[in-house]
Enzyme design. Structure first.
Site, PDB file in Angstrom:
ATOM      1  N   HIS A 177      -1.650   6.849   2.880  1.00 59.80           N
ATOM      2  CA  HIS A 177      -0.200   6.757   3.067  1.00 59.80           C
ATOM      3  C   HIS A 177       0.482   7.872   2.265  1.00 59.80           C
ATOM      4  CE1 HIS A 177      -0.875   3.099   5.120  1.00 59.80           C
ATOM      5  NE2 HIS A 177      -0.369   2.228   4.278  1.00 59.80           N
ATOM      6  N   CYS A 223       0.812  -1.227   0.000  1.00 62.18           N
ATOM      7  CA  CYS A 223       0.000   0.000   0.000  1.00 62.18           C
ATOM      8  C   CYS A 223       0.847   1.280   0.000  1.00 62.18           C
ATOM      9  CB  CYS A 223      -0.965  -0.017   1.178  1.00 62.18           C
ATOM     10  SG  CYS A 223      -0.250  -0.607   2.713  1.00 62.18           S
TER      11      CYS A 223
HETATM   12  P1  NAP Z   1      -7.101  -7.520   9.041  1.00 62.43           P
HETATM   13  O1  NAP Z   1      -7.961  -6.340   9.235  1.00 62.43           O
HETATM   14  O2  NAP Z   1      -6.329  -8.029  10.211  1.00 62.43           O
HETATM   15  O3  NAP Z   1      -8.017  -8.716   8.460  1.00 62.43           O
HETATM   16  C1  NAP Z   1      -7.510 -10.015   8.319  1.00 62.43           C
HETATM   17  C2  NAP Z   1      -8.543 -10.922   7.687  1.00 62.43           C
HETATM   18  O4  NAP Z   1      -7.975 -12.221   7.508  1.00 62.43           O
HETATM   19  C3  NAP Z   1      -9.796 -11.129   8.532  1.00 62.43           C
HETATM   20  O5  NAP Z   1     -10.898 -11.348   7.680  1.00 62.43           O
HETATM   21  C4  NAP Z   1      -9.493 -12.408   9.283  1.00 62.43           C
HETATM   22  O6  NAP Z   1     -10.661 -13.147   9.627  1.00 62.43           O
HETATM   23  C5  NAP Z   1      -8.740 -13.191   8.230  1.00 62.43           C
HETATM   24  N1  NAP Z   1      -7.848 -14.170   8.827  1.00 62.43           N
HETATM   25  C6  NAP Z   1      -6.861 -13.947   9.754  1.00 62.43           C
HETATM   26  N2  NAP Z   1      -6.262 -15.122  10.073  1.00 62.43           N
HETATM   27  C7  NAP Z   1      -6.887 -16.086   9.356  1.00 62.43           C
HETATM   28  C8  NAP Z   1      -6.744 -17.494   9.250  1.00 62.43           C
HETATM   29  N3  NAP Z   1      -5.828 -18.167   9.968  1.00 62.43           N
HETATM   30  N4  NAP Z   1      -7.568 -18.178   8.418  1.00 62.43           N
HETATM   31  C9  NAP Z   1      -8.510 -17.523   7.681  1.00 62.43           C
HETATM   32  N5  NAP Z   1      -8.700 -16.188   7.737  1.00 62.43           N
HETATM   33  C10 NAP Z   1      -7.889 -15.472   8.545  1.00 62.43           C
HETATM   34  O7  NAP Z   1      -6.013  -7.273   7.892  1.00 62.43           O
HETATM   35  P2  NAP Z   1      -6.097  -6.319   6.597  1.00 62.43           P
HETATM   36  O8  NAP Z   1      -5.555  -4.991   6.919  1.00 62.43           O
HETATM   37  O9  NAP Z   1      -7.430  -6.437   5.983  1.00 62.43           O
HETATM   38  O10 NAP Z   1      -4.989  -6.988   5.670  1.00 62.43           O
HETATM   39  C11 NAP Z   1      -5.220  -8.196   4.948  1.00 62.43           C
HETATM   40  C12 NAP Z   1      -4.069  -8.425   3.972  1.00 62.43           C
HETATM   41  O11 NAP Z   1      -4.004  -7.340   3.058  1.00 62.43           O
HETATM   42  C13 NAP Z   1      -2.696  -8.509   4.646  1.00 62.43           C
HETATM   43  O12 NAP Z   1      -1.879  -9.411   3.933  1.00 62.43           O
HETATM   44  C14 NAP Z   1      -2.160  -7.091   4.478  1.00 62.43           C
HETATM   45  O13 NAP Z   1      -0.759  -7.033   4.508  1.00 62.43           O
HETATM   46  C15 NAP Z   1      -2.709  -6.738   3.107  1.00 62.43           C
HETATM   47  N6  NAP Z   1      -2.855  -5.308   2.863  1.00 62.43           N
HETATM   48  C16 NAP Z   1      -3.455  -4.491   3.769  1.00 62.43           C
HETATM   49  C17 NAP Z   1      -3.603  -3.131   3.474  1.00 62.43           C
HETATM   50  C18 NAP Z   1      -4.227  -2.163   4.433  1.00 62.43           C
HETATM   51  O14 NAP Z   1      -4.186  -0.945   4.145  1.00 62.43           O
HETATM   52  N7  NAP Z   1      -4.815  -2.600   5.533  1.00 62.43           N
HETATM   53  C19 NAP Z   1      -3.145  -2.634   2.262  1.00 62.43           C
HETATM   54  C20 NAP Z   1      -2.549  -3.509   1.343  1.00 62.43           C
HETATM   55  C21 NAP Z   1      -2.421  -4.839   1.648  1.00 62.43           C
HETATM   56  P3  NAP Z   1     -11.362 -13.074  11.093  1.00 62.43           P
HETATM   57  O15 NAP Z   1     -12.078 -11.756  11.176  1.00 62.43           O
HETATM   58  O16 NAP Z   1     -12.267 -14.243  11.066  1.00 62.43           O
HETATM   59  O17 NAP Z   1     -10.246 -13.193  12.102  1.00 62.43           O
END
Ligand code: NAP
Length: 345
Positions: free
Chosen positions: A242, A149
């Site tokens: 960002h 990001c």
């Molecule tokens: P997040 O808010 O922590 O959400 C994580 C998601 O993954 C939730 O739906 C969670 O489900 C699920 N999850 C976690 N552990 C799991 C498991 N063992 N099995 C199945 N599902 C699981 O994270 P996020 O910010 O959305 O980021 C998700 C991905 O996108 C990451 O790889 C991150 O690096 C990438 N990313 C994020 C951003 C950003 O700005 N946030 C930008 C670019 C890329 P539950 O709710 O059921 O726990």
């Protein structure tokens, strides 16, 4: 026209929620599957998901039952927003089972047979899909990725400069929003009244991904762009958006007018979610700012400002993008629109 049925892995998370918001009323895609961890499986989405966006949860997903992340989802395309530790095995399993997987996670971005895609910059990198299928023995499925990001804020202006003048080297400092850490993310006692000078794993991504994105596809592989980046990545007390401070040396000399023009004239990809202006260049001294500029182009534009000749480098500028839209869910949806346009799905 019937819509492509899409499934979201990590649907309850910060990026997953953005997917649900951005896909509501999308002309080409409809959500037919939502999947997350054991904590959420079997629950209605409205019960499992700590919805944090200003617009209400779309009615079309609120009663959907959350499924496990197994490749039996009722959909044509997978959007993945899983933590990278979980994503590596899961995304490969889905691709092997025949699903196109469009991933936000970092685990496959730098693999040599996986496109790291920004439709405006490197649509020709989609040719790696054939290479990937041959190498990994995938039949119909494949994995494509969108950038980190923070990289999304500065890779487009660097691409514009590289195309016209050649980028030689850059020093980049990022100021990254708390939503970039997911939910619940960074503890409030760590981030309020504070700036954190370290985001685990972030600097290597900032120092390497742009060179792959700007690289040329030739003979079945990507020849990375030949420039060096040195990066510091900070977490700051901003909700979304960002910001990157960039100092850059170019291979060819150029005027400020030409540099501005190179950025402003960078073409749009012309897809449904494409902003009219891919790179907006502001000339007021106090822009871009996350609160004022993150939603430019519906959150899909990159906003550049403070673009000046520099005392040590050739030029310096500040670039901003919305981390959960252009830096995550919006980027993945744009990639899916490109796959449809190219007839790959
Ligand atoms: P997040 O808010 O922590 O959400 C994580 C998601 O993954 C939730 O739906 C969670 O489900 C699920 N999850 C976690 N552990 C799991 C498991 N063992 N099995 C199945 N599902 C699981 O994270 P996020 O910010 O959305 O980021 C998700 C991905 O996108 C990451 O790889 C991150 O690096 C990438 N990313 C994020 C951003 C950003 O700005 N946030 C930008 C670019 C890329 P539950 O709710 O059921 O726990």
């Amino acid at each position: 026209m019937s819509k492509y049925r899409v499934g979201i892995l990590g649907a309850t998370g910060t990026v997953g929620q953005r997917f649900c918001q951005l896909l509501e009323n999308h002309p080409q895609f409809e959500i037919t599957a939502l999947a997350a961890s054991d904590r959420s499986v079997g629950k209605a989405f409205s019960e499992a998901c700590p919805w944090k966006l200003k617009t209400p949860m779309p009615a079309s997903v609120s009663e959907m039952e959350v499924a496990p992340i197994t490749p039996s989802l009722d959909c044509d395309i997978i959007f993945s927003s899983l933590p990278s530790g979980v994503a590596r095995e899961t995304e490969e399993t889905f691709a092997r089972a025949g699903y196109p997987v469009i991933s936000n996670s970092s685990c496959y971005r730098m693999e040599e047979d996986v496109p790291l895609l920004i439709p405006e910059i490197n649509p020709e990198h989609l040719a790696l899909i054939d290479v990937q299928r041959r190498k990994r023995g995938f039949d119909r499925g494949f994995i494509i990725t969108n950038p980190n990001c923070a990289v999304m804020s500065f890779a487009p202006p660097l691409a514009a400069l590289d195309r016209k003048f050649g980028v030689k080297e850059a020093i980049i400092t990022t100021f990254q929003a708390v939503s970039g850490a997911g939910y619940p993310g960074v503890a409030s006692l760590d981030i309020l009244d504070n700036v954190l000078p370290y985001i685990p794993g972030e600097e290597p991504k900032a120092e390497t991904e742009a060179q792959k994105i700007i690289g040329k596809f030739s003979d079945g592989s990507i020849e990375k762009a030949d420039f060096t980046v040195s990066a510091h990545c900070f977490r700051v007390n901003v909700v979304d958006g960002h910001t990157a401070s960039v100092r850059v040396n170019l291979n060819e000399t150029s005027t400020l007018e030409d540099v501005i023009d190179a950025m402003r004239s960078f073409p749009s990809a012309g897809l449904h979610s494409s902003p009219e202006n891919f790179i907006e260049v502001r000339e007021e001294p106090s822009r871009p700012q996350p609160r004022l500029d993150r939603n430019n182009g519906n959150g899909m534009s990159i906003t550049v400002g403070r673009l000046f000749p520099d005392n040590i480098f050739d030029y310096s500028f500040v670039a901003l993008s919305h981390n959960t839209i252009r830096g995550a869910a919006g980027a993945a949806i744009l990639n899916a629109e490109l796959l449809v346009e190219k007839g790959i799905v």
